[in-house]
Design a protein around this motif. Structure first.
Motif, PDB file in Angstrom:
ATOM      1  N   THR A 359       0.801  -1.222   0.000  1.00  0.00           N
ATOM      2  CA  THR A 359       0.000   0.000   0.000  1.00  0.00           C
ATOM      3  C   THR A 359       0.839   1.279   0.000  1.00  0.00           C
ATOM      4  O   THR A 359       0.312   2.357  -0.237  1.00  0.00           O
ATOM      5  N   ILE A 360       2.135   1.170   0.248  1.00  0.00           N
ATOM      6  CA  ILE A 360       2.996   2.359   0.310  1.00  0.00           C
ATOM      7  C   ILE A 360       2.909   3.200  -0.966  1.00  0.00           C
ATOM      8  O   ILE A 360       2.758   4.434  -0.888  1.00  0.00           O
ATOM      9  N   PRO A 361       3.011   2.610  -2.169  1.00  0.00           N
ATOM     10  CA  PRO A 361       2.926   3.446  -3.377  1.00  0.00           C
ATOM     11  C   PRO A 361       1.623   4.229  -3.484  1.00  0.00           C
ATOM     12  O   PRO A 361       1.614   5.357  -3.977  1.00  0.00           O
ATOM     13  N   VAL A 362       0.521   3.646  -3.014  1.00  0.00           N
ATOM     14  CA  VAL A 362      -0.773   4.325  -3.094  1.00  0.00           C
ATOM     15  C   VAL A 362      -0.774   5.566  -2.210  1.00  0.00           C
ATOM     16  O   VAL A 362      -1.214   6.650  -2.633  1.00  0.00           O
ATOM     17  N   PHE A 363      -0.270   5.443  -0.991  1.00  0.00           N
ATOM     18  CA  PHE A 363      -0.256   6.584  -0.086  1.00  0.00           C
ATOM     19  C   PHE A 363       0.741   7.651  -0.549  1.00  0.00           C
ATOM     20  O   PHE A 363       0.517   8.851  -0.333  1.00  0.00           O
ATOM     21  N   ARG A 364       1.814   7.258  -1.187  1.00  0.00           N
ATOM     22  CA  ARG A 364       2.751   8.245  -1.728  1.00  0.00           C
ATOM     23  C   ARG A 364       2.080   9.073  -2.823  1.00  0.00           C
ATOM     24  O   ARG A 364       2.236  10.302  -2.866  1.00  0.00           O
ATOM     25  N   GLU A 365       1.352   8.416  -3.703  1.00  0.00           N
ATOM     26  CA  GLU A 365       0.648   9.153  -4.752  1.00  0.00           C
ATOM     27  C   GLU A 365      -0.386  10.099  -4.151  1.00  0.00           C
ATOM     28  O   GLU A 365      -0.578  11.224  -4.639  1.00  0.00           O
ATOM     29  N   HIS A 366      -1.047   9.654  -3.086  1.00  0.00           N
ATOM     30  CA  HIS A 366      -2.048  10.495  -2.438  1.00  0.00           C
ATOM     31  C   HIS A 366      -1.396  11.728  -1.809  1.00  0.00           C
ATOM     32  O   HIS A 366      -1.961  12.838  -1.875  1.00  0.00           O
ATOM     33  N   VAL A 367      -0.229  11.560  -1.226  1.00  0.00           N
ATOM     34  CA  VAL A 367       0.486  12.699  -0.645  1.00  0.00           C
ATOM     35  C   VAL A 367       0.799  13.734  -1.726  1.00  0.00           C
ATOM     36  O   VAL A 367       0.597  14.941  -1.541  1.00  0.00           O
ATOM     37  N   GLU A 368       1.279  13.287  -2.869  1.00  0.00           N
ATOM     38  CA  GLU A 368       1.594  14.207  -3.963  1.00  0.00           C
ATOM     39  C   GLU A 368       0.343  14.936  -4.438  1.00  0.00           C
ATOM     40  O   GLU A 368       0.383  16.143  -4.716  1.00  0.00           O
ATOM     41  N   GLU A 369      -0.762  14.200  -4.510  1.00  0.00           N
ATOM     42  CA  GLU A 369      -2.015  14.824  -4.954  1.00  0.00           C
ATOM     43  C   GLU A 369      -2.475  15.882  -3.961  1.00  0.00           C
ATOM     44  O   GLU A 369      -2.940  16.967  -4.348  1.00  0.00           O
ATOM     45  N   LEU A 370      -2.325  15.611  -2.678  1.00  0.00           N
ATOM     46  CA  LEU A 370      -2.708  16.591  -1.647  1.00  0.00           C
ATOM     47  C   LEU A 370      -1.827  17.839  -1.715  1.00  0.00           C
ATOM     48  O   LEU A 370      -2.321  18.970  -1.606  1.00  0.00           O
ATOM     49  N   ILE A 371      -0.540  17.635  -1.892  1.00  0.00           N
ATOM     50  CA  ILE A 371       0.375  18.776  -1.952  1.00  0.00           C
ATOM     51  C   ILE A 371       0.069  19.666  -3.152  1.00  0.00           C
ATOM     52  O   ILE A 371       0.136  20.900  -3.066  1.00  0.00           O
ATOM     53  N   GLU A 372      -0.297  19.057  -4.258  1.00  0.00           N
ATOM     54  CA  GLU A 372      -0.589  19.832  -5.463  1.00  0.00           C
ATOM     55  C   GLU A 372      -1.821  20.719  -5.311  1.00  0.00           C
ATOM     56  O   GLU A 372      -2.013  21.658  -6.084  1.00  0.00           O
TER      57      GLU A 372
END
Length: 441
Positions: A359-372
């Protein structure tokens, strides 16, 4: 053309270092050989954790890579069983059977190398159970689940598990079989119960019961021959001769077609509009008619075809699998077919505790989406997700990877001082190069 020469005499003349170099070079070209050698090294002392790790990661690979990894796991199981390992190999063997079954059900293809590996995995599981018998009633429950609620394969031969099942396990299976047969009605469950009833009679050595079961079947040459063999093996030669004589006069009766029932009507509805609602209606009708296993396999095959066409259809498949009580398959559908980020994140949150690395890759993508989003609340949520990622990396024994990931993320977004502040507030240690935040952005 002359047959190829045996290279073993030549290979025995080489020193260990030369042989190691040759084998290593071949392993670089052959993924299955490489995985097999990696597993041999990891399990030299009876440690099977590496085999579990390979199964954790195998589903994200392509079909060829998955098949290679599973083959390496099976090679390790067989080697350790052949050597009489004291390790309890039954949990790993059972997990391998379940894992291959799930992948085969998703693909809808039970032929080829992976189908052969499933049969081999079942055989190795039977051996592992015989070597270190598990709880007999839990083993019986697993067999019953595979047979009655599984995708149709593997088909279990009770004789292979008879020793591990013992009297308690066989009694539990017989009780369930008797209940299904007493309930009556045609369908998949009754067909399975009839087959298990026959196997129970063979395992328990009940000749009269077995002959009665076989005699009740439609007349066929193979059935008649089996009755004759059973009677002869029991020393009842006159009965065997009499049955063989009667069998010569019987004609095979064709099976009449089944009339349309509620399952057939619901199946037509699903075929016309395959979605979550029609799938649920089909499940209800087919379960009542004892036909759900077969209908489920066909319906999911159609939904998978559609899932490959769009994100919305991939979401529909994953939701159907969740409704069907199969979260692991729902996750794999998300990964394989590319479900929406929202649904993938939802499933990742459910899966994170037991499968952190996945699940780590999924949460990393979510972090990037939130920052954007460049929004204060989004920055706060991103920091919360980073805290979760730190925990997941620790559970996955990859804390160093989180440190490197965080350093790169902070370097990329170092000018977003509000984000840096939120990360500090979440008590996440930042790289030393990050200066104190100025005015928030």
């Amino acid at each position: 053309m002359s047959p190829p020469s045996d290279l073993r005499p030549y290979l025995r003349t080489l020193d260990a270092e030369t042989l190691a170099d040759l084998l290593h070079a071949q392993a670089e070209r052959d993924p299955e050989l490489r995985h097999s050698l990696e597993l041999r090294a990891a399990t030299q002392s009876g440690d099977v954790s590496e085999a579990h790790r390979l199964l954790d990661t195998a589903v994200t690979d392509g079909n060829g890579e998955y098949t290679a990894k599973v083959g390496a796991v099976l090679d390790t199981l067989q080697r350790m069983l052949d050597l009489g390992s004291r390790a309890d190999l039954a949990p790993l063997a059972r997990r391998t059977v379940d894992d291959i079954s799930e992948v085969l059900e998703q693909s809808g293809d039970h032929t080829g190398d992976l189908g052969d590996r499933l049969d081999r995995a079942v055989a190795l599981y039977a051996r592992a159970c015989a070597a270190r018998p598990p709880d007999p009633e839990k083993l019986a429950d697993w067999i019953l689940e595979v047979e009655f609620d599984g995708p149709g394969r593997p088909s279990i031969d009770l004789a292979d598990f008879a020793t591990a099942l013992g009297e308690p396990g066989l009694r539990r299976i017989k009780s369930t079989v008797d209940d299904v047969l007493t309930a009556g009605g045609p369908g998949h469950r009754r067909d399975v119960a009839e087959r298990l009833r026959e196997q129970l009679a063979e395992v328990l050595g009940d000749v009269d019961e077995l002959v009665a079961i076989l005699s009740a079947k439609p007349p066929r040459r193979d059935v008649s021959l089996k009755i004759v063999r059973v009677l002869r093996a029991a020393g009842r030669h006159s009965e065997a001769i009499a049955h063989a004589a009667r069998a010569l006069t019987h004609d095979k009766n064709p099976k009449p077609p089944e009339p349309e029932d509620e399952t057939s009507r619901r199946r037509k509805d699903f075929d016309a509009e395959p979605d979550r609602e029609t799938f649920a209606a089909l499940r209800e009708a087919a379960t009542a008619d004892g036909k759900w296993t077969t209908q489920r396999r066909a319906a999911l095959a159609r939904l998978r075809e559609l899932a490959a066409e769009s994100t919305g259809q991939a979401d529909e498949l994953a939701r159907v699998l969740l409704d069907d009580g199969r979260p692991d398959e729902a996750w794999r559908a998300c990964v394989r077919f590319g479900a929406s980020p929202e649904l993938t994140l939802e499933l990742a949150e459910q899966r994170a505790a037991e499968h952190p690395a996945e699940t780590i890759p999924v949460f990393r993508e979510h972090v990037e989406e939130l920052i954007e989003r460049k929004d204060p609340q989004a920055y706060q949520e991103a920091a919360r997700r980073l805290k979760l990622l730190r925990t997941l990396h620790k559970r996955a024994e990859s804390a160093d990877e989180f440190t490197a990931y965080l350093a790169a993320l902070v370097e990329t977004h170092r000018r977003k001082t509000r984000l840096i502040t939120e990360i500090r507030t979440a008590r996440i240690a930042l790289p030393k190069a990050v200066s104190s935040p100025r005015a928030p952005r």
